[in-house]
Design a protein around this motif. Structure first.
Motif, PDB file in Angstrom:
ATOM      1  N   PHE A 299       1.636  -2.229   8.686  1.00  0.00           N
ATOM      2  CA  PHE A 299       1.419  -3.620   9.097  1.00  0.00           C
ATOM      3  C   PHE A 299      -0.039  -4.042   8.945  1.00  0.00           C
ATOM      4  CE2 PHE A 299       5.419  -3.178  11.718  1.00  0.00           C
ATOM      5  CZ  PHE A 299       6.122  -4.139  11.007  1.00  0.00           C
ATOM      6  N   GLN A 300      -0.973  -3.113   9.192  1.00  0.00           N
ATOM      7  CA  GLN A 300      -2.383  -3.490   9.114  1.00  0.00           C
ATOM      8  C   GLN A 300      -2.914  -3.477   7.683  1.00  0.00           C
ATOM      9  OE1 GLN A 300      -5.148  -2.043  12.331  1.00  0.00           O
ATOM     10  NE2 GLN A 300      -3.329  -0.900  12.933  1.00  0.00           N
ATOM     11  N   ILE A 301      -2.701  -2.351   6.989  1.00  0.00           N
ATOM     12  CA  ILE A 301      -3.272  -2.237   5.652  1.00  0.00           C
ATOM     13  C   ILE A 301      -2.358  -2.870   4.615  1.00  0.00           C
ATOM     14  CG2 ILE A 301      -4.053  -0.607   3.885  1.00  0.00           C
ATOM     15  CD1 ILE A 301      -4.895   1.265   6.066  1.00  0.00           C
ATOM     16  N   GLY A 302      -1.046  -2.619   4.727  1.00  0.00           N
ATOM     17  CA  GLY A 302      -0.120  -3.149   3.736  1.00  0.00           C
ATOM     18  C   GLY A 302       0.156  -4.627   3.864  1.00  0.00           C
ATOM     19  N   ARG A 303       0.097  -5.154   5.107  1.00  0.00           N
ATOM     20  CA  ARG A 303       0.424  -6.565   5.322  1.00  0.00           C
ATOM     21  C   ARG A 303      -0.756  -7.390   5.810  1.00  0.00           C
ATOM     22  NH1 ARG A 303       6.159  -7.144   5.140  1.00  0.00           N
ATOM     23  NH2 ARG A 303       5.665  -9.373   5.167  1.00  0.00           N
ATOM     24  N   GLY A 304      -1.841  -6.746   6.236  1.00  0.00           N
ATOM     25  CA  GLY A 304      -3.041  -7.482   6.613  1.00  0.00           C
ATOM     26  C   GLY A 304      -3.056  -8.037   8.029  1.00  0.00           C
ATOM     27  N   TYR A 305      -2.176  -7.559   8.897  1.00  0.00           N
ATOM     28  CA  TYR A 305      -2.157  -8.040  10.278  1.00  0.00           C
ATOM     29  C   TYR A 305      -3.227  -7.342  11.101  1.00  0.00           C
ATOM     30  CZ  TYR A 305       2.394 -10.128   9.222  1.00  0.00           C
ATOM     31  OH  TYR A 305       3.407 -10.863   8.670  1.00  0.00           O
ATOM     32  N   SER A 306      -3.624  -7.987  12.196  1.00  0.00           N
ATOM     33  CA  SER A 306      -4.595  -7.376  13.100  1.00  0.00           C
ATOM     34  C   SER A 306      -3.908  -6.251  13.881  1.00  0.00           C
ATOM     35  CB  SER A 306      -5.117  -8.428  14.093  1.00  0.00           C
ATOM     36  OG  SER A 306      -4.078  -8.814  14.988  1.00  0.00           O
ATOM     37  N   ALA A 431      -1.659   7.111  -6.561  1.00  0.00           N
ATOM     38  CA  ALA A 431      -1.076   6.857  -7.874  1.00  0.00           C
ATOM     39  C   ALA A 431      -0.921   5.363  -8.125  1.00  0.00           C
ATOM     40  CB  ALA A 431       0.279   7.551  -7.989  1.00  0.00           C
ATOM     41  N   LEU A 432      -0.446   4.615  -7.124  1.00  0.00           N
ATOM     42  CA  LEU A 432      -0.250   3.173  -7.287  1.00  0.00           C
ATOM     43  C   LEU A 432      -1.578   2.440  -7.462  1.00  0.00           C
ATOM     44  CD1 LEU A 432       2.571   2.469  -4.646  1.00  0.00           C
ATOM     45  CD2 LEU A 432       2.759   2.336  -7.140  1.00  0.00           C
ATOM     46  N   ILE A 433      -2.585   2.854  -6.684  1.00  0.00           N
ATOM     47  CA  ILE A 433      -3.891   2.203  -6.794  1.00  0.00           C
ATOM     48  C   ILE A 433      -4.497   2.451  -8.172  1.00  0.00           C
ATOM     49  CG2 ILE A 433      -6.272   2.243  -5.958  1.00  0.00           C
ATOM     50  CD1 ILE A 433      -5.184   2.677  -3.160  1.00  0.00           C
ATOM     51  N   THR A 434      -4.427   3.706  -8.632  1.00  0.00           N
ATOM     52  CA  THR A 434      -4.961   4.039  -9.955  1.00  0.00           C
ATOM     53  C   THR A 434      -4.265   3.231 -11.040  1.00  0.00           C
ATOM     54  OG1 THR A 434      -5.443   6.290  -9.203  1.00  0.00           O
ATOM     55  CG2 THR A 434      -5.362   5.910 -11.581  1.00  0.00           C
ATOM     56  N   GLU A 435      -2.955   3.128 -10.925  1.00  0.00           N
ATOM     57  CA  GLU A 435      -2.176   2.371 -11.905  1.00  0.00           C
ATOM     58  C   GLU A 435      -2.544   0.891 -11.897  1.00  0.00           C
ATOM     59  OE1 GLU A 435       2.447   0.917 -12.281  1.00  0.00           O
ATOM     60  OE2 GLU A 435       2.055   2.903 -11.450  1.00  0.00           O
ATOM     61  N   LYS A 436      -2.673   0.307 -10.696  1.00  0.00           N
ATOM     62  CA  LYS A 436      -2.974  -1.116 -10.596  1.00  0.00           C
ATOM     63  C   LYS A 436      -4.418  -1.424 -11.009  1.00  0.00           C
ATOM     64  CE  LYS A 436       0.430  -1.932  -6.911  1.00  0.00           C
ATOM     65  NZ  LYS A 436       1.269  -2.882  -7.635  1.00  0.00           N
ATOM     66  N   LEU A 437      -5.339  -0.499 -10.699  1.00  0.00           N
ATOM     67  CA  LEU A 437      -6.724  -0.696 -11.120  1.00  0.00           C
ATOM     68  C   LEU A 437      -6.834  -0.684 -12.650  1.00  0.00           C
ATOM     69  CD1 LEU A 437      -8.740   1.488  -8.562  1.00  0.00           C
ATOM     70  CD2 LEU A 437      -8.725  -1.019  -8.724  1.00  0.00           C
ATOM     71  N   SER A 438      -6.113   0.241 -13.277  1.00  0.00           N
ATOM     72  CA  SER A 438      -6.125   0.323 -14.731  1.00  0.00           C
ATOM     73  C   SER A 438      -5.524  -0.939 -15.344  1.00  0.00           C
ATOM     74  CB  SER A 438      -5.345   1.554 -15.205  1.00  0.00           C
ATOM     75  OG  SER A 438      -5.938   2.734 -14.705  1.00  0.00           O
ATOM     76  N   ALA A 468      -1.366  -3.848  -1.383  1.00  0.00           N
ATOM     77  CA  ALA A 468      -0.063  -3.808  -2.056  1.00  0.00           C
ATOM     78  C   ALA A 468       0.411  -2.364  -2.221  1.00  0.00           C
ATOM     79  CB  ALA A 468      -0.158  -4.504  -3.412  1.00  0.00           C
ATOM     80  N   ALA A 469      -0.523  -1.460  -2.522  1.00  0.00           N
ATOM     81  CA  ALA A 469      -0.159  -0.059  -2.724  1.00  0.00           C
ATOM     82  C   ALA A 469       0.382   0.551  -1.429  1.00  0.00           C
ATOM     83  CB  ALA A 469      -1.370   0.737  -3.215  1.00  0.00           C
ATOM     84  N   TYR A 470      -0.298   0.301  -0.322  1.00  0.00           N
ATOM     85  CA  TYR A 470       0.179   0.831   0.963  1.00  0.00           C
ATOM     86  C   TYR A 470       1.521   0.219   1.354  1.00  0.00           C
ATOM     87  CZ  TYR A 470      -3.774   3.723   2.394  1.00  0.00           C
ATOM     88  OH  TYR A 470      -4.694   4.736   2.490  1.00  0.00           O
ATOM     89  N   GLY A 471       1.653  -1.088   1.134  1.00  0.00           N
ATOM     90  CA  GLY A 471       2.910  -1.750   1.474  1.00  0.00           C
ATOM     91  C   GLY A 471       4.079  -1.231   0.657  1.00  0.00           C
ATOM     92  N   ASP A 472       3.842  -1.005  -0.632  1.00  0.00           N
ATOM     93  CA  ASP A 472       4.923  -0.554  -1.518  1.00  0.00           C
ATOM     94  C   ASP A 472       5.259   0.927  -1.328  1.00  0.00           C
ATOM     95  OD1 ASP A 472       4.864  -3.102  -2.468  1.00  0.00           O
ATOM     96  OD2 ASP A 472       3.794  -2.633  -4.320  1.00  0.00           O
ATOM     97  N   ALA A 473       4.273   1.722  -0.909  1.00  0.00           N
ATOM     98  CA  ALA A 473       4.493   3.174  -0.788  1.00  0.00           C
ATOM     99  C   ALA A 473       5.206   3.560   0.498  1.00  0.00           C
ATOM    100  CB  ALA A 473       3.153   3.905  -0.876  1.00  0.00           C
ATOM    101  N   THR A 474       5.128   2.722   1.521  1.00  0.00           N
ATOM    102  CA  THR A 474       5.676   3.099   2.828  1.00  0.00           C
ATOM    103  C   THR A 474       7.189   3.277   2.793  1.00  0.00           C
ATOM    104  OG1 THR A 474       3.866   1.938   3.942  1.00  0.00           O
ATOM    105  CG2 THR A 474       5.809   2.449   5.264  1.00  0.00           C
TER     106      THR A 474
END
Length: 526
Positions: A299-306, A431-438, A468-474
Motif C-alpha cells: 500500500f505504501q510503496i506500490g500504491r503511494g499511500y501514507s 527484475a521488474l525494475i531493471t526491465e522497466k529502467l531499460s 509499479a514494480a512493487y505493486g505488480d510483484a506483490t
C-alpha cells in the motif's frame, strides 16, 4: 514427581487472570506487527535495504519460534506464573533496545532478543489457559484470545502507520508502545493469576535439540535471503547451506528421539491430529505474518499511500479475524467439534489468497478488501482451533509440550513465509525494475538506488517505476501462499474428528481403570 492439586478458580478470578493474559499477549503480538506499515519509513530512515526490511521481521519470528518449544517444556516443569513474568521482563528489555537502535544491524539484533520474550508470551498464555479451563469451555476463551491476537496482528500495522505519521512521536515509539502495556499486564497477573506448580526431581532441558533446530532453520533462511542475488541456485554456496541445514536438522531429529525431555516430543508430533495440525498451521502462520508485513509495503510503496492510510486499508483483514475468532470460538465450545471450523477456515483462507494473487499496482480497492476479508475470516476460524484440537488429545502433564509444538510450527510457518516470500518479492522487484529502467532508456546507475526503500532520494521517473514494480510483484507472493493454502485444506480434511472433553485432564478408558484397580488389588499390603 509430585504436583500441587489444581486449585479451582472462581469465574471472577478466571476473568481477571484472563484480562492480564490477553493484555500481555496483545503487547507481544502488537510489537511483532506494529512495524508492518512503519517499516518502509524505518528502513528508509536507517538507510537499510529490502533484505534488511525482511530480516527486521524475520529475526523476531525466528527467535520466538526457536524458544517456543523450550518455554512449552519449561511450563511442564516449573511455575507457569514465574515463567510468564520472566518472558515479560525479556520482552521489555528487547523493546527498549529496539527503540534505541541507531542502525538496521542494531535493530535486527534487538528484535531478535525481543523475540525471546515474545515467544514465551505467545505460548505461555495458551498453556496457562489450558491449565485452568477444560477443553470444552476453552473454545470460547480461545476465541477471545484469537480475537486479541487478530486485533494485534492486523491492527498493529494501523497503529504503526499512525505513530510514524505523528511528528512528535516518530518511528521509535513503534517499539516503545508495548512497554507500558506489558508493565500493566505484569502487575495485573501478579495480583490475579494462580496456577498449579509442577515440580520434577530430575529436570533435564534439551538445549542441544533446541540449538540444532534453531541452527538448521536459520541456515535455510539465510540461504533463502541471498540465493539468486549474491549467488546462483546451483552453486557451492547453495550446496553448503542447504546440505548443512538438512544435516543439522537430521541430527536434531536424532537428538530429539533420544532426549529425556525433548523440546519437540516426537511421540506427540507423530500423532495423526498433531502432525496434520502442524501442516495446516504452516499456511496459517504465513497468512498471519506475511499478509501484515507485505500488505503494508504494497500500500505504501506500490500504491503511494501514507502509513496511516495503509494501516486503515488493512481493516477488512482485522475485521475478518476479529469476527471469525469470536463467533467460531463460541460455536466450537457449543458444538464441541472443532474440525468443521478448521476445514471452513482453510478453504476461506485459500480463497482469499487466490483473490490477492491477481493484484497489481492498479487493482480496485474493493477487490483488495474482499481478498483481505476472506484471509481474515480464514485465519480466525482455524488459528486457535488447531491448537485446541491438539490440546484435547493430550494429558495435562503434556499440555505445555503439545501446545508449544503446534505453536512452534505455526511460528515457523510465519518465519519461513516472511523470509521466503520476502526473498521472492525482492528478486521479482529487482527484475521488474531493471526491465522497466531499460525500457525507459535509463542507465544502470539509476537502478543502483533500487535496493533502498528511501523513495524520497530517487528521481520522480524512477519512483514511478519502483512503485509499479512493487505493486505488480506483490500478487506473485500471494499466489505462492494460495499453494500453501491448498496443502492446509488437505491436512484439515484428513484430521480425525474429535469431541472436546469437559475435564482438565484425560479420563482413563474403562479398561485402563480396571487394569489400574487390578494392579492395586494385587499389590502386597503392608
Amino acid at each position: 514427581m509430585h504436583s500441587s492439586p489444581p486449585a479451582p478458580m472462581s469465574r471472577r478470578q478466571t476473568l481477571e487472570a484472563l484480562a492480564g493474559l490477553m493484555l500481555v499477549l496483545f503487547a507481544a503480538m502488537l510489537s511483532a506487527t506494529v512495524v508492518g506499515t512503519a517499516l518502509p519509513r524505518i528502513i528508509g530512515a536507517l538507510h537499510g535495504s529490502q533484505s534488511q526490511y525482511t530480516w527486521v521481521v524475520t529475526a523476531t519470528l525466528l527467535t520466538s519460534t526457536a524458544v517456543t518449544p523450550i518455554w512449552g517444556k519449561l511450563a511442564d516443569l516449573y511455575n507457569k506464573k514465574r515463567l510468564v513474568q520472566l518472558s515479560i521482563a525479556i520482552f521489555l528489555v528487547g523493546s527498549l533496545l529496539a527503540g534505541l537502535a541507531q542502525n538496521t544491524e542494531q535493530l535486527i539484533a534487538a528484535r531478535a532478543f525481543q523475540g525471546l520474550g515474545m515467544g514465551g508470551l505467545q505460548i505461555l498464555v495458551q498453556i496457562v489457559i489450558g491449565a485452568i479451563i477444560p477443553p470444552r469451555d476453552r473454545g470460547k476463551y480461545m476465541g477471545y484470545i484469537g480475537a486479541v491476537m487478530a486485533v494485534a496482528t492486523v491492527g498493529g500495522p494501523l497503529l504503526g502507520g499512525l505513530i510514524v505519521d505523528v511528528s512528535w512521536l516518530g518511528w521509535r515509539w513503534c517499539f516503545f508502545i508495548g512497554v507500558p502495556i506489558a508493565l500493566v499486564a505484569a502487575v495485573l497477573l501478579q495480583l490475579t493469576l494462580h496456577v498449579p506448580t509442577v515440580r520434577k526431581a530430575d529436570v533435564k532441558i534439551d538445549y542441544l535439540g533446541a540449538t540444532l533446530i534453531t541452527g538448521g532453520v536459520s541456515l535455510l533462511l539465510v540461504w533463502v535471503t541471498f540465493v539468486d542475488g549474491s549467488f546462483a541456485w546451483l552453486s557451492w554456496q547453495t550446496a553448503a547451506m542447504v546440505g548443512g541445514a538438512l544435516l543439522i536438522l537430521a541430527l536434531a531429529v536424532w537428538v530429539e528421539s533420544r532426549a529425556a525431555e525433548p523440546v519437540v516430543p516426537l511421540p506427540i508430533v507423530m500423532r495423526r491430529n498433531t502432525a496434520l495440525s502442524i501442516v495446516a498451521s504452516l499456511a496459517v502462520g504465513s497468512a498471519m505474518f506475511g499478509g501484515a508485513v507485505f500488505l503494508g509495503q504494497y500500500f505504501q510503496i506500490g500504491r503511494g499511500y501514507s502509513p496511516t492510510k495503509a494501516g486503515l486499508l488493512t481493516i477488512p483483514m482485522m475485521a475478518g479475524v476479529l469476527l471469525s475468532s469470536t463467533v467460531i470460538g463460541r460455536l466450537t465450545s457449543k458444538t464441541g467439534k472443532p474440525k468443521p471450523f478448521i476445514v471452513f477456515g482453510t478453504v476461506v483462507l485459500t480463497a482469499g489468497f487466490a483473490v490477492m494473487s491477481v493484484i497489481d499496482h492498479e487493482t480496485s480497492l474493493v477487490l483488495l478488501s474482499a481478498g483481505m476479508l476472506l484471509i481474515g475470516i480464514g485465519v480466525g476460524a482455524c488459528m486457535q482451533n488447531l491448537v485446541l484440537i491438539v490440546q484435547n488429545s493430550v494429558a495435562l502433564k503434556e499440555l505445555g509440550a503439545a501446545s508449544g509444538t503446534v505453536t512452534f510450527f505455526r511460528s515457523l510457518g510465519g518465519t519461513i513465509g516472511v523470509s521466503v516470500l520476502g526473498a521472492v518479492l525482492a528478486n521479482r522487484v529487482t527484475a521488474l525494475i531493471t526491465e522497466k529502467l531499460s525500457a525507459a532508456g535509463m542507465g544502470a546507475g539509476a537502478g543502483k538506488a533500487t535496493g533502498s526503500l528511501d523513495l524520497s532520494a530517487l528521481p520522480a521517473p524512477v519512483v514511478e517505476i519502483v512503485r509499479a514494480a512493487y505493486g505488480d510483484a506483490t500478487g506473485h507472493i500471494f499466489l505462492i501462499s494460495a499453494g500453501l493454502g491448498v496443502v492446509s485444506i488437505l491436512a484439515a480434511l484428513a484430521l480425525k474428528p474429535v469431541t472436546l472433553r469437559d475435564t482438565l485432564d484425560l479420563v482413563p478408558a474403562p479398561s485402563e481403570r480396571a487394569a489400574s484397580a487390578d494392579a492395586a488389588e494385587a499389590a502386597p499390603r503392608p
